[in-house]
Write a protein that holds these residues in place. Structure first.
Motif, PDB file in Angstrom:
ATOM      1  N   HIS A 165      -8.382 -83.867  -6.105  1.00  0.00           N
ATOM      2  CA  HIS A 165      -9.799 -84.105  -5.847  1.00  0.00           C
ATOM      3  C   HIS A 165     -10.682 -82.952  -6.303  1.00  0.00           C
ATOM      4  CE1 HIS A 165      -9.052 -88.028  -4.358  1.00  0.00           C
ATOM      5  NE2 HIS A 165      -8.006 -87.531  -3.731  1.00  0.00           N
ATOM      6  N   ILE A 166     -10.242 -82.284  -7.374  1.00  0.00           N
ATOM      7  CA  ILE A 166     -11.151 -81.458  -8.178  1.00  0.00           C
ATOM      8  C   ILE A 166     -11.836 -82.418  -9.155  1.00  0.00           C
ATOM      9  CG2 ILE A 166     -11.219 -79.796 -10.082  1.00  0.00           C
ATOM     10  CD1 ILE A 166      -9.061 -78.227  -8.770  1.00  0.00           C
ATOM     11  N   SER A 167     -13.143 -82.303  -9.288  1.00  0.00           N
ATOM     12  CA  SER A 167     -13.864 -83.146 -10.241  1.00  0.00           C
ATOM     13  C   SER A 167     -13.773 -82.536 -11.634  1.00  0.00           C
ATOM     14  CB  SER A 167     -15.339 -83.275  -9.836  1.00  0.00           C
ATOM     15  OG  SER A 167     -16.034 -83.994 -10.835  1.00  0.00           O
ATOM     16  N   VAL A 168     -13.261 -83.330 -12.589  1.00  0.00           N
ATOM     17  CA  VAL A 168     -13.149 -82.844 -13.968  1.00  0.00           C
ATOM     18  C   VAL A 168     -14.012 -83.663 -14.927  1.00  0.00           C
ATOM     19  CG1 VAL A 168     -10.883 -81.764 -13.727  1.00  0.00           C
ATOM     20  CG2 VAL A 168     -11.021 -84.209 -14.252  1.00  0.00           C
ATOM     21  N   ASP A 169     -14.777 -84.599 -14.381  1.00  0.00           N
ATOM     22  CA  ASP A 169     -15.662 -85.425 -15.201  1.00  0.00           C
ATOM     23  C   ASP A 169     -16.930 -85.649 -14.382  1.00  0.00           C
ATOM     24  OD1 ASP A 169     -16.870 -87.156 -16.936  1.00  0.00           O
ATOM     25  OD2 ASP A 169     -15.393 -88.765 -16.727  1.00  0.00           O
ATOM     26  N   LEU A 170     -17.954 -84.811 -14.627  1.00  0.00           N
ATOM     27  CA  LEU A 170     -19.077 -84.713 -13.694  1.00  0.00           C
ATOM     28  C   LEU A 170     -19.777 -86.036 -13.432  1.00  0.00           C
ATOM     29  CD1 LEU A 170     -20.749 -81.337 -14.718  1.00  0.00           C
ATOM     30  CD2 LEU A 170     -18.938 -81.777 -13.069  1.00  0.00           C
ATOM     31  N   ASP A 171     -19.865 -86.879 -14.453  1.00  0.00           N
ATOM     32  CA  ASP A 171     -20.536 -88.172 -14.276  1.00  0.00           C
ATOM     33  C   ASP A 171     -19.531 -89.310 -14.381  1.00  0.00           C
ATOM     34  OD1 ASP A 171     -23.187 -87.006 -14.125  1.00  0.00           O
ATOM     35  OD2 ASP A 171     -22.906 -86.532 -16.239  1.00  0.00           O
ATOM     36  N   GLY A 172     -18.284 -89.006 -14.051  1.00  0.00           N
ATOM     37  CA  GLY A 172     -17.209 -89.983 -14.207  1.00  0.00           C
ATOM     38  C   GLY A 172     -17.210 -91.059 -13.148  1.00  0.00           C
ATOM     39  N   ASP A 173     -16.157 -91.866 -13.173  1.00  0.00           N
ATOM     40  CA  ASP A 173     -16.025 -92.978 -12.231  1.00  0.00           C
ATOM     41  C   ASP A 173     -16.070 -92.491 -10.792  1.00  0.00           C
ATOM     42  OD1 ASP A 173     -15.662 -94.812 -14.251  1.00  0.00           O
ATOM     43  OD2 ASP A 173     -13.474 -94.668 -14.210  1.00  0.00           O
ATOM     44  N   PRO A 174     -16.672 -93.278  -9.913  1.00  0.00           N
ATOM     45  CA  PRO A 174     -16.575 -92.951  -8.487  1.00  0.00           C
ATOM     46  C   PRO A 174     -15.106 -92.986  -8.053  1.00  0.00           C
ATOM     47  CG  PRO A 174     -18.208 -94.678  -8.860  1.00  0.00           C
ATOM     48  CD  PRO A 174     -17.468 -94.491 -10.152  1.00  0.00           C
ATOM     49  N   CYS A 175     -14.711 -92.007  -7.270  1.00  0.00           N
ATOM     50  CA  CYS A 175     -13.355 -91.949  -6.714  1.00  0.00           C
ATOM     51  C   CYS A 175     -13.426 -92.495  -5.288  1.00  0.00           C
ATOM     52  CB  CYS A 175     -12.880 -90.494  -6.715  1.00  0.00           C
ATOM     53  SG  CYS A 175     -11.250 -90.217  -5.982  1.00  0.00           S
ATOM     54  N   PRO A 176     -12.383 -93.141  -4.807  1.00  0.00           N
ATOM     55  CA  PRO A 176     -12.402 -93.621  -3.412  1.00  0.00           C
ATOM     56  C   PRO A 176     -12.687 -92.516  -2.390  1.00  0.00           C
ATOM     57  CG  PRO A 176     -10.578 -94.623  -4.591  1.00  0.00           C
ATOM     58  CD  PRO A 176     -11.180 -93.613  -5.523  1.00  0.00           C
ATOM     59  N   CYS A 177     -12.469 -91.254  -2.764  1.00  0.00           N
ATOM     60  CA  CYS A 177     -12.743 -90.164  -1.821  1.00  0.00           C
ATOM     61  C   CYS A 177     -14.235 -89.950  -1.621  1.00  0.00           C
ATOM     62  CB  CYS A 177     -12.092 -88.860  -2.289  1.00  0.00           C
ATOM     63  SG  CYS A 177     -13.018 -87.970  -3.569  1.00  0.00           S
ATOM     64  N   GLY A 178     -15.062 -90.510  -2.530  1.00  0.00           N
ATOM     65  CA  GLY A 178     -16.512 -90.351  -2.417  1.00  0.00           C
ATOM     66  C   GLY A 178     -17.123 -89.509  -3.524  1.00  0.00           C
ATOM     67  N   ALA A 179     -16.294 -88.717  -4.217  1.00  0.00           N
ATOM     68  CA  ALA A 179     -16.800 -87.893  -5.320  1.00  0.00           C
ATOM     69  C   ALA A 179     -16.692 -88.672  -6.631  1.00  0.00           C
ATOM     70  CB  ALA A 179     -16.011 -86.585  -5.391  1.00  0.00           C
ATOM     71  N   ARG A 180     -16.979 -87.992  -7.726  1.00  0.00           N
ATOM     72  CA  ARG A 180     -16.896 -88.626  -9.043  1.00  0.00           C
ATOM     73  C   ARG A 180     -15.960 -87.849  -9.953  1.00  0.00           C
ATOM     74  NH1 ARG A 180     -20.324 -92.392 -11.081  1.00  0.00           N
ATOM     75  NH2 ARG A 180     -21.923 -93.115  -9.636  1.00  0.00           N
ATOM     76  N   GLY A 181     -15.272 -88.592 -10.822  1.00  0.00           N
ATOM     77  CA  GLY A 181     -14.510 -87.950 -11.892  1.00  0.00           C
ATOM     78  C   GLY A 181     -13.380 -87.061 -11.406  1.00  0.00           C
ATOM     79  N   CYS A 182     -12.766 -87.394 -10.272  1.00  0.00           N
ATOM     80  CA  CYS A 182     -11.656 -86.590  -9.752  1.00  0.00           C
ATOM     81  C   CYS A 182     -10.428 -86.699 -10.669  1.00  0.00           C
ATOM     82  CB  CYS A 182     -11.258 -87.056  -8.358  1.00  0.00           C
ATOM     83  SG  CYS A 182     -12.504 -86.698  -7.098  1.00  0.00           S
ATOM     84  N   VAL A 183      -9.607 -85.654 -10.643  1.00  0.00           N
ATOM     85  CA  VAL A 183      -8.346 -85.671 -11.393  1.00  0.00           C
ATOM     86  C   VAL A 183      -7.558 -86.942 -11.062  1.00  0.00           C
ATOM     87  CG1 VAL A 183      -6.099 -84.538 -11.666  1.00  0.00           C
ATOM     88  CG2 VAL A 183      -8.192 -83.161 -11.602  1.00  0.00           C
ATOM     89  N   GLU A 184      -7.469 -87.270  -9.764  1.00  0.00           N
ATOM     90  CA  GLU A 184      -6.685 -88.434  -9.346  1.00  0.00           C
ATOM     91  C   GLU A 184      -7.216 -89.731  -9.946  1.00  0.00           C
ATOM     92  OE1 GLU A 184      -5.121 -88.720  -5.233  1.00  0.00           O
ATOM     93  OE2 GLU A 184      -6.363 -90.519  -5.062  1.00  0.00           O
ATOM     94  N   ARG A 185      -8.527 -89.846 -10.048  1.00  0.00           N
ATOM     95  CA  ARG A 185      -9.157 -91.073 -10.552  1.00  0.00           C
ATOM     96  C   ARG A 185      -8.828 -91.292 -12.039  1.00  0.00           C
ATOM     97  NH1 ARG A 185     -10.881 -96.171  -9.603  1.00  0.00           N
ATOM     98  NH2 ARG A 185     -12.534 -96.708 -11.031  1.00  0.00           N
TER      99      ARG A 185
END
Length: 319
Positions: A165-185
């Protein structure tokens, strides 16, 4: 030789595994139950109690001096509670207290599953001999843990190193965790498969649309499948480089089902890492596949308990 043992629990959304583990990291007794993940919290605890009862039936149970738990997260080591995303019946569930009660008051150490696997890889696996390491699990999700200054670093909550859950894509897809562009996503198995499907890859006649099937297609030269693994590798490289830059680790160990794709993942990952890990002190960073396999969670839960008891980091291996 009489040696004290540690009881270990590895708790996930699919199975609850338990073992008695000796000072060499050998699993001397095992037990397992399926996780009733869709049922109530008490039903899940019944499965945990079943595993513990099976261990307690062993003639060696009396040698157990502590319990280590590696659980799907998030966990709260300070509060002794767990709230695994994939076990909805457990939200703030007092697992440490309940396991302590079930084991007659043995001391209990709780860490996240990524931290447990890190402890195992550092004790007996691919990170052995490295005082500063990042270990990652890339499968249905992406988890991880840190070894800093020769000691496991779970952090106060038991979740430190949660690189998924580090964001590596600032405007990337929403992640289920609530952030965007997470490594997991981007890099987890289901997301590798999702991206391949969205970009036109189609499963074979067997209908298998998993990351394993995408890997097979990539090996056969399917450009969409190859590109999905390359994108996952790029996300992992960015997360690893950020972590190494922040805390100065010299090895990243990667396990989990997606790592089973081998060079399909590791070749583009090493290539991307050269583009992201550019400062002098991170250029020597090496990437290695995990070696502890399916027992890593149990071995690592035991290692975390031993480290807590001795206050001295991960146990030295007895010779």
């Amino acid at each position: 030789m009489h040696t004290d043992l540690v009881a270990a629990l590895d708790i996930g959304g699919t199975k609850i595994a338990g073992a008695l583990v000796d000072r060499d990291g050998t699993l001397v007794v095992r037990a397992q139950r399926p996780t009733p993940a869709r049922e109530s919290g008490e039903r899940v605890m019944e499965a945990v109690n079943g595993v513990l009862a099976e261990l307690a039936a062993s003639p060696r149970w009396g040698e157990a001096t502590a319990v280590g738990i590696g659980s799907a997260g998030p966990v709260d080591a300070a509060g002794g509670t767990v709230s695994p995303v994939n076990v909805p019946g457990w939200r703030g569930f007092p697992l440490v207290e309940r396991v302590g009660d079930a084991t007659g008051g043995l001391p209990v150490t709780l860490v996240g599953d990524g931290v447990a696997i890190t402890a195992a890889e550092h004790w007996l696996g691919a990170a052995r001999g490295h005082d500063n390491a990042l270990c990652m699990v890339v499968s249905t999700g992406v988890g991880g843990g840190l070894v800093l200054g020769g000691a496991l670093h779970p952090g106060p909550s038991g979740n430190a190193g949660h690189i998924g859950h580090i964001s590596v894509d600032l405007d990337g897809d929403p992640c289920p965790c609530g952030a965007r562009g997470c490594v997991e996503r981007i890099a987890s198995g289901p997301n590798i498969a999702r991206r391949a499907l969205e970009n036109g890859w189609r499963p074979g006649p067997d209908g298998d649309a998993s990351a394993v099937a995408v890997a097979a297609a990539a090996r056969a030269g399917d450009p969409v499948a190859v590109a999905s693994f390359e994108r996952a590798a790029q996300a992992l490289a960015a997360g690893i480089a950020a972590t190494a830059t922040l805390v100065d680790v010299d090895i990243a160990v990667i396990g989990g089902g997606v790592a089973g794709a081998g060079d399909l993942l590791f070749a583009p990952l090493r290539s991307a890492l050269r583009r992201y890990a550019t400062l002098s002190f991170v250029q020597q960073l090496t990437v290695a596949p995990a070696v502890m396999g399916n027992d890593a969670g149990l071995v690592g839960a035991a290692a975390a308990a031993l480290a807590t008891r001795t206050g001295a980091g991960i146990p030295a291996r007895a010779h």
